[in-house]
Write a protein that holds these residues in place. Structure first.
Motif, PDB file in Angstrom:
ATOM      1  N   LEU A  40       9.003   0.911 -42.287  1.00 38.90           N
ATOM      2  CA  LEU A  40       9.424   2.130 -41.582  1.00 38.90           C
ATOM      3  C   LEU A  40      10.750   2.666 -42.128  1.00 38.90           C
ATOM      4  N   ALA A  41      11.643   1.785 -42.538  1.00 33.82           N
ATOM      5  CA  ALA A  41      12.924   2.248 -43.078  1.00 33.82           C
ATOM      6  C   ALA A  41      12.729   2.942 -44.419  1.00 33.82           C
ATOM      7  N   ASN A  42      11.765   2.452 -45.206  1.00 32.22           N
ATOM      8  CA  ASN A  42      11.506   3.053 -46.518  1.00 32.22           C
ATOM      9  C   ASN A  42      10.748   4.375 -46.378  1.00 32.22           C
ATOM     10  N   ASN A  43       9.807   4.422 -45.407  1.00 31.65           N
ATOM     11  CA  ASN A  43       8.982   5.622 -45.154  1.00 31.65           C
ATOM     12  C   ASN A  43       8.334   6.147 -46.427  1.00 31.65           C
ATOM     13  N   ASP A  44       7.670   5.242 -47.135  1.00 31.89           N
ATOM     14  CA  ASP A  44       6.866   5.665 -48.287  1.00 31.89           C
ATOM     15  C   ASP A  44       5.793   6.635 -47.774  1.00 31.89           C
ATOM     16  N   PRO A  45       5.552   7.744 -48.496  1.00 33.91           N
ATOM     17  CA  PRO A  45       4.570   8.724 -47.998  1.00 33.91           C
ATOM     18  C   PRO A  45       3.147   8.197 -47.963  1.00 33.91           C
ATOM     19  N   SER A  46       2.889   7.035 -48.582  1.00 33.28           N
ATOM     20  CA  SER A  46       1.540   6.469 -48.576  1.00 33.28           C
ATOM     21  C   SER A  46       1.465   5.133 -47.838  1.00 33.28           C
ATOM     22  N   ALA A  47       2.520   4.764 -47.135  1.00 35.32           N
ATOM     23  CA  ALA A  47       2.533   3.494 -46.412  1.00 35.32           C
ATOM     24  C   ALA A  47       1.709   3.594 -45.138  1.00 35.32           C
ATOM     25  N   CYS A  48       1.249   2.441 -44.647  1.00 35.18           N
ATOM     26  CA  CYS A  48       0.389   2.403 -43.465  1.00 35.18           C
ATOM     27  C   CYS A  48       1.177   2.470 -42.156  1.00 35.18           C
ATOM     28  N   TYR A  49       2.259   1.685 -42.059  1.00 35.16           N
ATOM     29  CA  TYR A  49       2.961   1.568 -40.774  1.00 35.16           C
ATOM     30  C   TYR A  49       3.480   2.888 -40.193  1.00 35.16           C
ATOM     31  N   PRO A  50       3.958   3.823 -41.033  1.00 36.69           N
ATOM     32  CA  PRO A  50       4.389   5.092 -40.428  1.00 36.69           C
ATOM     33  C   PRO A  50       3.280   5.762 -39.613  1.00 36.69           C
ATOM     34  N   ARG A 105      -3.633  11.101 -30.147  1.00 37.11           N
ATOM     35  CA  ARG A 105      -2.667  11.330 -31.226  1.00 37.11           C
ATOM     36  C   ARG A 105      -3.304  10.929 -32.553  1.00 37.11           C
ATOM     37  N   VAL A 106      -3.090  11.774 -33.559  1.00 38.48           N
ATOM     38  CA  VAL A 106      -3.663  11.556 -34.887  1.00 38.48           C
ATOM     39  C   VAL A 106      -2.532  11.633 -35.908  1.00 38.48           C
ATOM     40  N   ALA A 107      -2.306  10.544 -36.639  1.00 34.71           N
ATOM     41  CA  ALA A 107      -1.246  10.536 -37.648  1.00 34.71           C
ATOM     42  C   ALA A 107      -1.858  10.274 -39.014  1.00 34.71           C
ATOM     43  N   VAL A 108      -1.388  11.056 -40.002  1.00 31.77           N
ATOM     44  CA  VAL A 108      -1.962  11.034 -41.348  1.00 31.77           C
ATOM     45  C   VAL A 108      -0.899  10.570 -42.348  1.00 31.77           C
ATOM     46  N   THR A 109      -1.243   9.566 -43.146  1.00 33.75           N
ATOM     47  CA  THR A 109      -0.338   9.125 -44.203  1.00 33.75           C
ATOM     48  C   THR A 109      -1.035   9.262 -45.557  1.00 33.75           C
ATOM     49  N   GLY A 110      -0.249   9.289 -46.620  1.00 34.45           N
ATOM     50  CA  GLY A 110      -0.802   9.350 -47.967  1.00 34.45           C
ATOM     51  C   GLY A 110      -1.159  10.742 -48.440  1.00 34.45           C
ATOM     52  N   SER A 120       0.373  14.221 -47.229  1.00 34.28           N
ATOM     53  CA  SER A 120       1.314  15.346 -47.316  1.00 34.28           C
ATOM     54  C   SER A 120       2.545  15.039 -48.172  1.00 34.28           C
ATOM     55  N   GLU A 121       3.011  16.054 -48.863  1.00 32.20           N
ATOM     56  CA  GLU A 121       4.271  15.927 -49.607  1.00 32.20           C
ATOM     57  C   GLU A 121       5.459  15.739 -48.668  1.00 32.20           C
ATOM     58  N   ASP A 122       5.265  16.008 -47.385  1.00 31.13           N
ATOM     59  CA  ASP A 122       6.325  15.798 -46.400  1.00 31.13           C
ATOM     60  C   ASP A 122       6.215  14.428 -45.725  1.00 31.13           C
ATOM     61  N   GLY A 123       5.331  13.567 -46.238  1.00 31.65           N
ATOM     62  CA  GLY A 123       5.175  12.244 -45.640  1.00 31.65           C
ATOM     63  C   GLY A 123       4.250  12.282 -44.433  1.00 31.65           C
ATOM     64  N   VAL A 124       4.327  11.224 -43.632  1.00 29.60           N
ATOM     65  CA  VAL A 124       3.425  11.088 -42.489  1.00 29.60           C
ATOM     66  C   VAL A 124       3.584  12.283 -41.542  1.00 29.60           C
ATOM     67  N   TYR A 125       2.440  12.722 -40.947  1.00 27.71           N
ATOM     68  CA  TYR A 125       2.505  13.862 -40.011  1.00 27.71           C
ATOM     69  C   TYR A 125       1.394  13.738 -38.982  1.00 27.71           C
ATOM     70  N   ARG A 126       1.571  14.488 -37.880  1.00 23.40           N
ATOM     71  CA  ARG A 126       0.525  14.532 -36.865  1.00 23.40           C
ATOM     72  C   ARG A 126      -0.374  15.735 -37.140  1.00 23.40           C
TER      73      ARG A 126
END
Lengths: 161, 262
Positions: free
Chosen positions: B110-120, B195-200, B202-208
């Motif tokens: 979560l601290a790294n917030n990679d745009p393709s990581a699962c935990y976000p 709630r629906v969250a998408v990773t991997g 968007s260029e803005d990282g994880v989003y709803r």
């Protein structure tokens, strides 16, 4: 430099390391345990898998200082007390579970970790568990077969494709 | 990698103090940071390992019924112990590979917030609370774009509290070389909505994906997504997949996550 001490294959060892010294480097260069291989050095290939407090980890992606005080197991500690191959190693030999052998230490260490938590894995479970261990000879069929055999399961129906 | 000093504090207070030094960097499980250091993409003067702090490890239930995960808890422990929240345990069980899951931590991810990581995706879909050594941050306020978060310099994620949905599922389309999500979608159905969250993607990282949340809150079935369209604008485009392809996957993964939600 800092002093670290840990148990490696049952023996207490210690040595001087830098903060940036990887566990794999400490094992290979500090302790001369070169059975742990460094393949990709990017935590993808799994040739460097060792056990830290019983769990499989990639020793190229952990600092030696983080293993201070830990119980570390490497491929050199896998053989039986009399020097004969353990059941997993013997199965790799019996089923030709290696070609060039570079990935083998990591494969054996991952297999040991798998069989500890899942003594009778299905073929699919073995393949899934090995997703972090890459064999560039692509010898996966016989590696999977060896691990299935080491778990005491009949592998005669698994084709060596 | 460049040379640095390494410390292994055993309390959060000592870790926070050590991170007060300029150029000091926190080290979680190291599964991203160590490869980054090897590439000389980071040059901290000191690394403060968070791996020897007992109060930051483990999974428990809060009085409010949330699954609370210590910031330095490895993925494998979450997979095994977060049984009260199967969607979260299932997500943790498929991050990277077994050896990575024994080292990588929820706080580090979560601290790294990679745009393709699962935990976000899990934190955002759950409406989790990110607890640090100084405050509590709602997931909706925490993620601030690719590799960017609300964390201040030296702030440590000590715990993450996940409200438990009625049903949930995380569906990941794996990028097979890295094991990261090419696209991953976490769907979580709560009593007051989905709630629906998408990773991997968007260029803005994880989003709803708010349109899907509205449609699924009205009718929790994959069919409810049929009329929704996802634009490829602003989606990550690389050799693994174009922006349009990722946009397509967002809808497909969301539908599969709804179908598998339990």
């Amino acid at each position: 430099m800092a002093q670290v001490s840990m148990t490696v294959n049952g023996k207490t060892v210690s040595g001087e390391v830098e903060g940036r010294t990887l566990l794999a480097e400490f094992l290979r260069e500090g302790l001369n345990l070169t059975g742990t291989h460094i393949g990709c050095d990017t935590s993808q290939c799994g040739a460097c898998v060792v056990h830290v407090n019983g769990e499989a980890v990639k020793s190229c992606t952990m600092f030696a200082m983080e293993a201070d005080g830990a119980d570390v197991g490497t491929i050199e500690g896998q053989a039986n007390a009399d020097g004969s191959l353990n059941v997993i190693q013997q199965a790799f030999q019996d089923h030709h579970g290696l070609q060039c052998g570079f990935c083998t230490p990591g494969m054996v260490m991952s297999a040991a970790a798998l069989l500890k938590e899942n003594p009778k894995p299905s073929e699919a479970e073995v393949r899934t568990y090995l997703e972090g261990n890459i064999c560039r000879c692509t010898g996966y069929h016989n590696i999977v077969k060896a691990i299935m055999a080491a778990s005491g399961q009949d592998v005669s129906a698994i084709a060596a494709e | 990698m460049y040379e640095f000093e390494m410390t292994r504090p055993t309390t959060i207070a000592d870790a926070a103090k050590a991170l007060g030094d300029e150029d000091a960097q926190a080290l979680g499980g190291g599964q991203t940071l160590i490869p980054t250091l090897k590439q000389r993409l980071a040059m901290p003067s000191a690394l403060v390992s968070l791996g020897a702090i007992p109060e930051m490890k483990g999974v428990c239930m809060s009085d409010a019924g949330e699954v609370c995960v210590g910031g330095a808890t490895p993925h494998a422990v979450v997979a095994a112990e977060a049984t009260a929240y199967p969607g979260l345990a299932g997500l943790a069980a498929h991050i990277g590979d077994p050896a990575v899951r024994n080292r990588g931590t929820v706080g580090g991810s979560l601290a790294n917030n990679d745009p393709s990581a699962c935990y976000p995706a899990a934190a955002l879909a759950s409406g989790a609370t990110i607890v640090t050594n100084t405050r509590e941050i709602a997931a909706d306020d925490y993620f601030q774009g690719m590799f960017s978060t609300a964390l201040e310099d030296g702030e440590i994620i000590t715990e993450v509290r996940f409200p438990v949905p009625e049903v949930s599922h995380y569906e990941k389309f794996v990028q097979p070389a890295s094991r990261f999500a090419l696209v991953g979608v976490m769907v979580a159905k709560f009593a007051d909505g989905v709630r629906v969250a998408v990773t991997g993607a968007s260029e803005d990282g994880v989003y709803r994906w708010t349109e899907a949340e509205a449609a699924l809150s009205a009718s929790f079935s994959a069919d409810a997504l049929a009329d929704l369209a996802v634009s490829g604008d602003g989606m990550i485009s690389d050799l693994h997949g174009s922006g349009d392809y990722r946009a397509h996957l967002v809808k497909v993964m969301t539908g599969r996550a709804v179908a598998k939600a339990a």
